[in-house]
Design an enzyme around this catalytic site. Sequence first.
Site, PDB file in Angstrom:
ATOM      1  N   HIS A  46      -8.847  10.886  -2.073  1.00 51.36           N
ATOM      2  CA  HIS A  46      -8.233   9.645  -2.551  1.00 51.36           C
ATOM      3  C   HIS A  46      -7.931   9.820  -4.036  1.00 51.36           C
ATOM      4  O   HIS A  46      -8.784  10.285  -4.787  1.00 51.36           O
ATOM      5  CB  HIS A  46      -9.187   8.473  -2.327  1.00 51.36           C
ATOM      6  N   ARG A 103      -3.580  10.623   6.161  1.00 52.33           N
ATOM      7  CA  ARG A 103      -3.643   9.245   6.622  1.00 52.33           C
ATOM      8  C   ARG A 103      -3.051   8.308   5.580  1.00 52.33           C
ATOM      9  O   ARG A 103      -3.276   8.475   4.397  1.00 52.33           O
ATOM     10  CB  ARG A 103      -5.101   8.854   6.852  1.00 52.33           C
ATOM     11  N   HIS A 160     -12.535  11.532   0.552  1.00 54.52           N
ATOM     12  CA  HIS A 160     -12.490  10.176   1.079  1.00 54.52           C
ATOM     13  C   HIS A 160     -12.487  10.076   2.599  1.00 54.52           C
ATOM     14  O   HIS A 160     -13.224   9.292   3.180  1.00 54.52           O
ATOM     15  CB  HIS A 160     -11.241   9.498   0.517  1.00 54.52           C
ATOM     16  N   GLU A 193      -6.509   1.557  -3.214  1.00 50.59           N
ATOM     17  CA  GLU A 193      -5.069   1.701  -3.426  1.00 50.59           C
ATOM     18  C   GLU A 193      -4.442   0.324  -3.665  1.00 50.59           C
ATOM     19  O   GLU A 193      -3.390   0.200  -4.290  1.00 50.59           O
ATOM     20  CB  GLU A 193      -4.484   2.321  -2.154  1.00 50.59           C
ATOM     21  N   GLN A 198      -8.828  14.104   3.395  1.00 49.82           N
ATOM     22  CA  GLN A 198      -8.100  13.323   2.391  1.00 49.82           C
ATOM     23  C   GLN A 198      -8.901  13.149   1.099  1.00 49.82           C
ATOM     24  O   GLN A 198     -10.045  12.719   1.135  1.00 49.82           O
ATOM     25  CB  GLN A 198      -7.773  11.939   2.948  1.00 49.82           C
ATOM     26  N   ARG A 249      -1.058   9.368  -0.360  1.00 52.86           N
ATOM     27  CA  ARG A 249      -2.251   9.766  -1.125  1.00 52.86           C
ATOM     28  C   ARG A 249      -2.288  11.248  -1.472  1.00 52.86           C
ATOM     29  O   ARG A 249      -2.731  11.623  -2.550  1.00 52.86           O
ATOM     30  CB  ARG A 249      -3.500   9.424  -0.319  1.00 52.86           C
ATOM     31  N   LEU A 296     -14.828   4.507  -5.005  1.00 49.44           N
ATOM     32  CA  LEU A 296     -13.412   4.257  -4.746  1.00 49.44           C
ATOM     33  C   LEU A 296     -12.861   3.046  -5.498  1.00 49.44           C
ATOM     34  O   LEU A 296     -13.470   1.978  -5.509  1.00 49.44           O
ATOM     35  CB  LEU A 296     -13.238   4.004  -3.245  1.00 49.44           C
ATOM     36  N   PHE A 331       0.861  -1.184   0.000  1.00 49.14           N
ATOM     37  CA  PHE A 331       0.000   0.000   0.000  1.00 49.14           C
ATOM     38  C   PHE A 331       0.896   1.232   0.000  1.00 49.14           C
ATOM     39  O   PHE A 331       2.101   1.143   0.244  1.00 49.14           O
ATOM     40  CB  PHE A 331      -0.878  -0.021   1.262  1.00 49.14           C
TER      41      PHE A 331
HETATM   42  C1  LIG Z   1     -15.011   3.210   0.212  1.00 47.63           C
HETATM   43  C2  LIG Z   1     -14.069   3.215   1.390  1.00 47.63           C
HETATM   44  C3  LIG Z   1     -13.031   2.301   1.421  1.00 47.63           C
HETATM   45  C4  LIG Z   1     -12.151   2.299   2.514  1.00 47.63           C
HETATM   46  N1  LIG Z   1     -11.128   1.394   2.527  1.00 47.63           N
HETATM   47  C5  LIG Z   1     -10.293   1.358   3.599  1.00 47.63           C
HETATM   48  C6  LIG Z   1      -9.260   0.383   3.683  1.00 47.63           C
HETATM   49  O1  LIG Z   1      -9.095  -0.454   2.806  1.00 47.63           O
HETATM   50  N2  LIG Z   1      -8.447   0.401   4.758  1.00 47.63           N
HETATM   51  C7  LIG Z   1      -8.590   1.310   5.766  1.00 47.63           C
HETATM   52  O2  LIG Z   1      -7.833   1.265   6.725  1.00 47.63           O
HETATM   53  N3  LIG Z   1      -9.579   2.230   5.723  1.00 47.63           N
HETATM   54  C8  LIG Z   1     -10.429   2.272   4.661  1.00 47.63           C
HETATM   55  N4  LIG Z   1     -11.429   3.214   4.635  1.00 47.63           N
HETATM   56  C9  LIG Z   1     -11.663   4.062   5.799  1.00 47.63           C
HETATM   57  C10 LIG Z   1     -12.357   3.267   6.901  1.00 47.63           C
HETATM   58  O3  LIG Z   1     -13.186   2.293   6.339  1.00 47.63           O
HETATM   59  C11 LIG Z   1     -13.204   4.168   7.794  1.00 47.63           C
HETATM   60  O4  LIG Z   1     -12.450   5.260   8.227  1.00 47.63           O
HETATM   61  C12 LIG Z   1     -13.698   3.404   9.019  1.00 47.63           C
HETATM   62  O5  LIG Z   1     -14.302   2.195   8.638  1.00 47.63           O
HETATM   63  C13 LIG Z   1     -14.661   4.238   9.837  1.00 47.63           C
HETATM   64  O6  LIG Z   1     -15.203   3.434  10.856  1.00 47.63           O
HETATM   65  P1  LIG Z   1     -16.071   4.078  12.020  1.00 47.63           P
HETATM   66  O7  LIG Z   1     -16.426   2.973  12.918  1.00 47.63           O
HETATM   67  O8  LIG Z   1     -15.361   5.238  12.575  1.00 47.63           O
HETATM   68  O9  LIG Z   1     -17.364   4.664  11.287  1.00 47.63           O
HETATM   69  P2  LIG Z   1     -18.442   4.057  10.263  1.00 47.63           P
HETATM   70  O10 LIG Z   1     -18.121   2.694   9.814  1.00 47.63           O
HETATM   71  O11 LIG Z   1     -18.648   5.114   9.228  1.00 47.63           O
HETATM   72  O12 LIG Z   1     -19.744   3.943  11.143  1.00 47.63           O
HETATM   73  C14 LIG Z   1     -20.436   5.063  11.638  1.00 47.63           C
HETATM   74  C15 LIG Z   1     -21.615   4.596  12.444  1.00 47.63           C
HETATM   75  O13 LIG Z   1     -22.214   5.706  13.100  1.00 47.63           O
HETATM   76  C16 LIG Z   1     -23.610   5.618  12.981  1.00 47.63           C
HETATM   77  N5  LIG Z   1     -24.145   6.978  13.110  1.00 47.63           N
HETATM   78  C17 LIG Z   1     -23.666   8.119  12.580  1.00 47.63           C
HETATM   79  N6  LIG Z   1     -24.419   9.159  12.949  1.00 47.63           N
HETATM   80  C18 LIG Z   1     -25.393   8.669  13.755  1.00 47.63           C
HETATM   81  C19 LIG Z   1     -26.483   9.244  14.459  1.00 47.63           C
HETATM   82  N7  LIG Z   1     -26.751  10.563  14.418  1.00 47.63           N
HETATM   83  N8  LIG Z   1     -27.280   8.424  15.176  1.00 47.63           N
HETATM   84  C20 LIG Z   1     -27.049   7.086  15.214  1.00 47.63           C
HETATM   85  N9  LIG Z   1     -26.027   6.508  14.572  1.00 47.63           N
HETATM   86  C21 LIG Z   1     -25.212   7.288  13.856  1.00 47.63           C
HETATM   87  C22 LIG Z   1     -23.849   4.976  11.638  1.00 47.63           C
HETATM   88  O14 LIG Z   1     -25.130   4.383  11.584  1.00 47.63           O
HETATM   89  C23 LIG Z   1     -22.730   3.930  11.640  1.00 47.63           C
HETATM   90  O15 LIG Z   1     -23.158   2.790  12.334  1.00 47.63           O
HETATM   91  C24 LIG Z   1     -12.310   3.230   3.553  1.00 47.63           C
HETATM   92  C25 LIG Z   1     -13.364   4.126   3.512  1.00 47.63           C
HETATM   93  C26 LIG Z   1     -14.212   4.134   2.431  1.00 47.63           C
HETATM   94  C27 LIG Z   1     -15.300   5.181   2.409  1.00 47.63           C
END
Ligand SMILES: Cc1cc2nc3c(=O)[nH]c(=O)nc-3n(C[C@H](O)[C@H](O)[C@H](O)COP(=O)(O)OP(=O)(O)OC[C@H]3O[C@@H](n4cnc5c(N)ncnc54)[C@H](O)[C@@H]3O)c2cc1C
Length: 587
Positions: A242, A398, A353, A255, A240, A286, A252, A119
């Site tokens: 991407h 990141r 991203h 990478e 960021q 990135r 997306l 990566f």
């Molecule tokens: C397409 C994509 C690909 C990615 N690929 C990678 C990768 O390969 N490797 C890597 O390290 N990172 C990757 N990332 C980044 C990484 O996936 C995210 O940063 C990470 O998963 C975020 O996790 P989280 O638990 O913080 O939030 P999220 O998974 O976004 O979850 C947020 C949660 O909060 C809840 N929520 C939000 N607001 C409210 C509210 N007002 N009331 C109730 N619930 C609420 C939602 O329902 C959800 O359950 C990627 C991101 C994207 C978008």
Amino acid sequence: MTMEKRSFDTLIVGAGGGGLRAALQLSQADARVAVVSKVFPTRSHTVAAQGGVNAALANVSPDNWHWHMFDTVKGSDYLGDQDAIEYMCRAAPRAVYELEHFGVPFSRLDSGKIYQRAFGGQSRNFGGEQAVRTCAAADRTGHAILHSLYQQNIRARTHFFDEYFAVDLVQNQQGYFLGAVAMDIASGEPILIEAKTTILATGGVGQLFRTNTNALVNTGDGMAMALRAGIPLQDMEFFQFHPTGIAGKGMLITEGARGEGGYLLNGDGERFMERYAPNARDLASRDVVSRAIATEVREGRGVGPNGDHVLLKLDHLGSDIVKKRLPGIRDMVMTFLHIDPAETPIPVYPTAHYTMGGIPTNRHGQVVVPVQQGAEEPVPGLYAVGECACVSVHGANRLGGNSLLDILVFGRAAANHVIRHLKEQRYHQPLPEDASEPAMQRLARWNREGKGESIAGLRIALAKTMEEHCGVFRNQDVLREGQEKVLALRERLAEAYIDDHSQVFNTARIEAMELENLVDTALATVSSALAREESRGAHSRIDFPERDDQHWLKHSLFSLEDLKMDYKPVRIKPLTVESFPPKKRTY
Ligand SMILES: Cc1cc2nc3c(=O)[nH]c(=O)nc-3n(C[C@H](O)[C@H](O)[C@H](O)COP(=O)(O)OP(=O)(O)OC[C@H]3O[C@@H](n4cnc5c(N)ncnc54)[C@H](O)[C@@H]3O)c2cc1C
């Protein structure tokens, strides 16, 4: 109005990987845990993560956590806090083995060990050859992780409030956070969820920008709840982009596609990354690759009738590799572009991203606020983990694969801190009668009938403003105008109504509240970007093209009140090893 009330030891707002990892740790320790999510847990954005999670397992190339730490500090453009970065990189192998034991079906090497891929921004021996550090389940790593964590939580009897929208936090007069008010999306009924500790895990705010990779629900709700509760947001200028979103659409392309050997071509058929990053080339960090693509297009070397994108070439890898290692990417490209990437290069352009900034925390996940010159203090009862938090391991940029790691490591760390805290806090603190008043007012505000601008229209206007005024390249005039436009949109939103309550009543109210959250996080982003007069990581100012460590090696803090900017020092000192002092960053 009487409101249903439920009590738990811990309330977790958000059921992505961050929230679920924390919930599992707590439930396994017999704490009473409630998880609130506005979408069904396994639809959280973590499910979309493709490429993988970083850990120095050394399954493919020699590796160790100290090299991973160096890459992360350098990737952050030296703005990351080195104590938190050391903690995360050291904990990474264990975090991945835990996942393996939770049932995550990682891809395998012929030896049977966990598959790892190359990566961006990863090196051996403190800046040497490319390292191979990203542990992957094909190109569906997030899907595998989120489903396993959800299943483990069901087994551990975590209590889920599925499809409940958290409106605002509640606190007592002493500023102790005691849960939140949420709305049951199906019925529209409010509920007060009282808790001894609250963890925000609401994810990032990619919906600020028109072209983005994020789920529609990534609207920065937790960040805005913190802002409204008087907590400043940290480093919001660092967003960021991407490098490889599908051009014009934003989805997306991981990478990992370049990690498997794919590379970028401009309109002249040139591998232009060789000019921008002679060593790492297509696997530079990135921010570097995104700027390179934007520059190629701006200088007239783009591809297509409008010269507005470049190409990502995978066809030389052979259809077997593409099908085995990148099956989801192939499906997506065939669905949305009607081409097979194993045969035809993919048109790509940078897409919004990841939110590097967020709610400031220490490495135990405790939300911290400045008290006086340089010192800070935990906010009682409140934690934040995952993309909504800024711990800060990603600093100004990141590295790919470090975010899944961040949510796992700090989800677990925050839960462990909460478990210790719960041992001392046997009883619930009394909750004042009027604690839920601000949340109830917000709910009532979107119940009023009236005629005004459409919420959907305002949301599009906001995303367009942010794209035009706060994108890959920035300067003072463009940012200032952007800030004025966001402020104007904020005023227009205050005058808006949901004019047809008979139709899509509850979802319309939620969209309105999400837009309020987006507007406030947009204001934090554009104001912090306007204030920072240097270029660092993802924040690239044409009028201040150099990094300026003398004046700007510090975290920014934006408060909603008077749009105040404040700053605090970077924690340069790691836990056990020597610091990596700022150096010129080349790839
Ligand atoms: C397409 C994509 C690909 C990615 N690929 C990678 C990768 O390969 N490797 C890597 O390290 N990172 C990757 N990332 C980044 C990484 O996936 C995210 O940063 C990470 O998963 C975020 O996790 P989280 O638990 O913080 O939030 P999220 O998974 O976004 O979850 C947020 C949660 O909060 C809840 N929520 C939000 N607001 C409210 C509210 N007002 N009331 C109730 N619930 C609420 C939602 O329902 C959800 O359950 C990627 C991101 C994207 C978008």
